[in-house]
Design an enzyme around this catalytic site. Structure first.
Site, PDB file in Angstrom:
ATOM      1  N   GLU A  47      61.060  17.620 -37.972  1.00 48.99           N
ATOM      2  CA  GLU A  47      59.939  16.971 -37.295  1.00 48.99           C
ATOM      3  C   GLU A  47      58.663  17.364 -38.040  1.00 48.99           C
ATOM      4  O   GLU A  47      58.427  18.557 -38.242  1.00 48.99           O
ATOM      5  CB  GLU A  47      59.853  17.415 -35.829  1.00 48.99           C
ATOM      6  CG  GLU A  47      58.750  16.697 -35.061  1.00 48.99           C
ATOM      7  CD  GLU A  47      58.683  17.116 -33.602  1.00 48.99           C
ATOM      8  OE1 GLU A  47      57.765  16.642 -32.898  1.00 48.99           O
ATOM      9  OE2 GLU A  47      59.525  17.930 -33.176  1.00 48.99           O
ATOM     10  N   ARG A 271      71.619  29.332 -35.637  1.00 52.52           N
ATOM     11  CA  ARG A 271      70.355  29.298 -36.345  1.00 52.52           C
ATOM     12  C   ARG A 271      70.126  30.644 -37.019  1.00 52.52           C
ATOM     13  O   ARG A 271      70.696  31.658 -36.628  1.00 52.52           O
ATOM     14  CB  ARG A 271      69.207  28.979 -35.391  1.00 52.52           C
ATOM     15  CG  ARG A 271      68.943  30.013 -34.336  1.00 52.52           C
ATOM     16  CD  ARG A 271      67.915  29.545 -33.327  1.00 52.52           C
ATOM     17  NE  ARG A 271      66.677  29.161 -33.978  1.00 52.52           N
ATOM     18  CZ  ARG A 271      65.732  28.420 -33.416  1.00 52.52           C
ATOM     19  NH1 ARG A 271      65.893  27.972 -32.174  1.00 52.52           N
ATOM     20  NH2 ARG A 271      64.636  28.124 -34.055  1.00 52.52           N
ATOM     21  N   LYS A 281      57.752  27.450 -34.104  1.00 54.95           N
ATOM     22  CA  LYS A 281      56.677  26.637 -34.682  1.00 54.95           C
ATOM     23  C   LYS A 281      55.410  26.728 -33.849  1.00 54.95           C
ATOM     24  O   LYS A 281      54.296  26.760 -34.389  1.00 54.95           O
ATOM     25  CB  LYS A 281      57.124  25.176 -34.783  1.00 54.95           C
ATOM     26  CG  LYS A 281      57.893  24.824 -36.032  1.00 54.95           C
ATOM     27  CD  LYS A 281      58.059  23.307 -36.092  1.00 54.95           C
ATOM     28  CE  LYS A 281      58.868  22.888 -37.286  1.00 54.95           C
ATOM     29  NZ  LYS A 281      59.022  21.413 -37.335  1.00 54.95           N
TER      30      LYS A 281
END
Length: 572
Positions: A47, A271, A281
């Site tokens: 994104e 992850r 983020k």
């Protein structure tokens, strides 16, 4: 996908040999021809709402590396469905980071490329009675959704007719309603044990200009709706994502099955989490916005642009990702492991140089005044092909302040009055006297040298216990040195006392700026991102802030390797 230099990249061969369950799944799908003769197709779907970080490096290496291993292709697809948080700056930085890691995409795609198709498919679901327009507020939708232990309940608008839903959805698209007043939801099962299946939102109204489509749209698809269909449009065979999306997989499949489109498969993996590192983020953006760091590319940041500026190499990151492995359960990896692979890589590739960070002047009284000479030094002992360089030597030199003690402590073998030491590749010297300023600080040390010890060895075979780096005072160039350390003081930045925020664990000593360092003159030719080992000090690279009159070097890592000690203790 094309690796930047597969034959010279140690990570390329390592990744091919190491097994993991993702590779095993793809290998079995190839063997059984699950997708017929179709080429293996993966995608990396960031994104564009921030810069990529070290956690994304794992996904990039898996998406591109596995496709390449099986003769497949990888698309870079931007999930640009949230125009309020997305910027072209992030798009550009992501492309730069993927290429820096050594990968190239087959196609550059955007979810916004498919807005028209996604809208048409939403119409199909409405017509099939599988989607409806809901007027509940966001808070009401949450209340109606239920909990993990209690089922949800149907919205009072769930049974609207197909005709009314088509009309309202068209008017949503036309911009007739304000933000938040209506949404389009899939009609699935409000009693499902999986909350993601309780009539999830497909579209929301958002009167916000998009960085690619401008003001063409005022309704935007949700990630869970756009993701699987975008995969299907691109014929993605293996859609790899992190474990937090495992509970979303039934919804991913529901949309694909109910639309009857190409059946991409979603596969989840763990992850990458690193100690002393924050990979949120939102929190990273907060660090930037509050100016706790100098920007997204601050060398203390875990962003790829930040660690690149600090001097990390793509080869080391790829090797680390491979060694860290792939799992079906989340865990945490010691940052020392990443640093170990980076030191190992730089040990082989970094040119050696001599730099004195906190200079102390040495005057060699019996060295001829006005005389200069050069000594030959290997550019990299690990790489004979790197050749040698000539380093100037003169009567006055600089050494590190810590390399001299007027009153040496026990087991101190460096320079002190009456003690002889070796200047690397030059001569033996012996300290004789000191000069102090008005405050009693030592500003000069007077020494003598042995002219017969040129090259760093004495003809009579006598030994010294210390070898020190140095820089000729007459030839030294000055520089600013930035010494970077971990950004957080705790291995788990979220280890908080009551009332604390994660930013309370920021390390106040994560950056030390040293001015007036003295460097050998060859470093005047350094280029941005060139890698050096400052002998006995650490690994460094030239920072983009440098100018002709003010060189700035960033410390990538000190020489000490904690992970190697950990491995030795564990018997690895």
């Amino acid at each position: 996908m094309t690796d930047a230099n597969p034959e010279s990249t140690p990570a390329a061969s390592t990744e091919t040999r190491t097994s993991n369950f993702l590779r095993d799944i793809i290998a079995e799908d190839v063997r059984t021809k699950k997708y017929g003769d179709a080429t293996i197709q993966t995608r990396f779907p960031p994104e564009p709402n921030g810069y990529l970080h070290i956690g994304h490096a794992k996904a990039i290496c898996l998406d591109f590396g596995l496709a390449d291993e099986f003769g497949g292709r990888t698309n870079l697809r931007f999930d640009d469905t949230n125009p309020e948080k997305e910027e072209q700056e992030y798009v550009d930085s992501i492309q730069k980071d993927v290429r820096w890691l050594g990968f190239e995409w087959e196609r550059l795609c955007y979810a916004s490329d498919y807005f028209g198709q996604l809208y048409d498919w939403a119409i199909l679901l409405i017509k099939a009675g599988k989607a409806y327009v809901d007027d509940l507020t966001a808070d009401e939708i949450r209340q109606y959704r239920g909990t993990l232990t209690e089922p949800g309940k149907n919205s009072p608008y769930r049974d609207r007719s197909v005709e009314e839903n088509l009309d309202l959805f068209a008017r949503m698209k036309a911009g007739e309603f304000p933000d938040g007043s209506r949404v389009l939801r899939a009609k699935i099962d409000m009693a499902s044990p999986n909350i993601n299946m309780r009539d999830p939102i497909m579209y929301r109204i958002l009167h916000s200009s998009h960085h690619r489509t401008g003001d063409e749209w005022c309704i935007y698809p949700m990630y869970d709706y756009a993701h699987g269909q975008s995969d299907s449009i691109e014929n993605i065979t293996h859609s790899m994502c992190t474990l937090e999306f495992a509970d979303h997989q039934p919804l991913y499949r529901w949309f694909i099955e109910n639309l009857g489109i190409f059946p991409s498969q979603q596969i989840e993996f763990d992850r990458l989490n690193l100690t002393y590192t924050l990979l949120s983020k939102r929190k990273l953006l907060q660090l930037v916005q509050e100016k706790r760091v100098s920007g997204w590319d601050d060398p203390r940041m875990p962003t790829l642009s930040g660690i690149r500026r600090r001097g990390f190499t793509p080869e080391a990151i790829r090797t680390f990702v491979t060694a860290a492995g792939v799992s079906r359960t989340n865990g945490s990896t010691d940052i020392e492991m990443l640093e170990h692979f980076q030191r190992d890589d730089l040990n082989h590739r970094a040119s050696r140089a001599m730099a004195v960070l906190r200079p102390l002047k040495i005057i060699i009284d019996n060295y001829p005044e006005g005389h200069e000479e050069t000594v030959e030094v290997a550019n990299n002992p690990e790489d004979p092909s790197a050749g040698n360089r000539q380093v100037p030597f003169s009567r006055e030199i600089y050494i590190e302040q810590d390399d001299f003690r007027e009153v040496p402590p026990p087991k101190y073998y460096r320079l002190s009055p009456g003690r002889e030491v070796r200047l690397r590749n030059a001569y033996f010297i012996t300290a004789k006297s000191v000069v102090k300023d008005a405050d009693g600080n030592i500003v000069e040390v007077h020494c003598t040298y042995d002219p017969l010890s040129r090259g760093g060895n004495s003809p009579d075979g006598r030994k010294v216990k210390s070898t020190m780096h140095w820089v000729s005072a007459a030839h030294a160039i000055s520089a600013e040195i930035r010494l970077y350390d971990k950004l957080f003081t705790k291995a788990d930045p979220y280890d908080l006392e009551e009332g604390q925020d994660v930013l309370d664990n920021l390390n106040p000593n994560s950056l030390e700026i040293v001015t007036g360092a003295k460097l050998e003159p060859s470093l005047a030719n350094a280029k941005v991102e060139d890698h050096f080992q400052f002998e006995r000090v650490g690994y460094f690279c030239l920072d983009p802030d440098s100018t002709a009159g003010n060189l700035v070097f960033n410390r990538t890592l000190p020489l000490k390797d904690s992970w190697a000690k950990i491995e030795n203790k564990s018997g690895a």
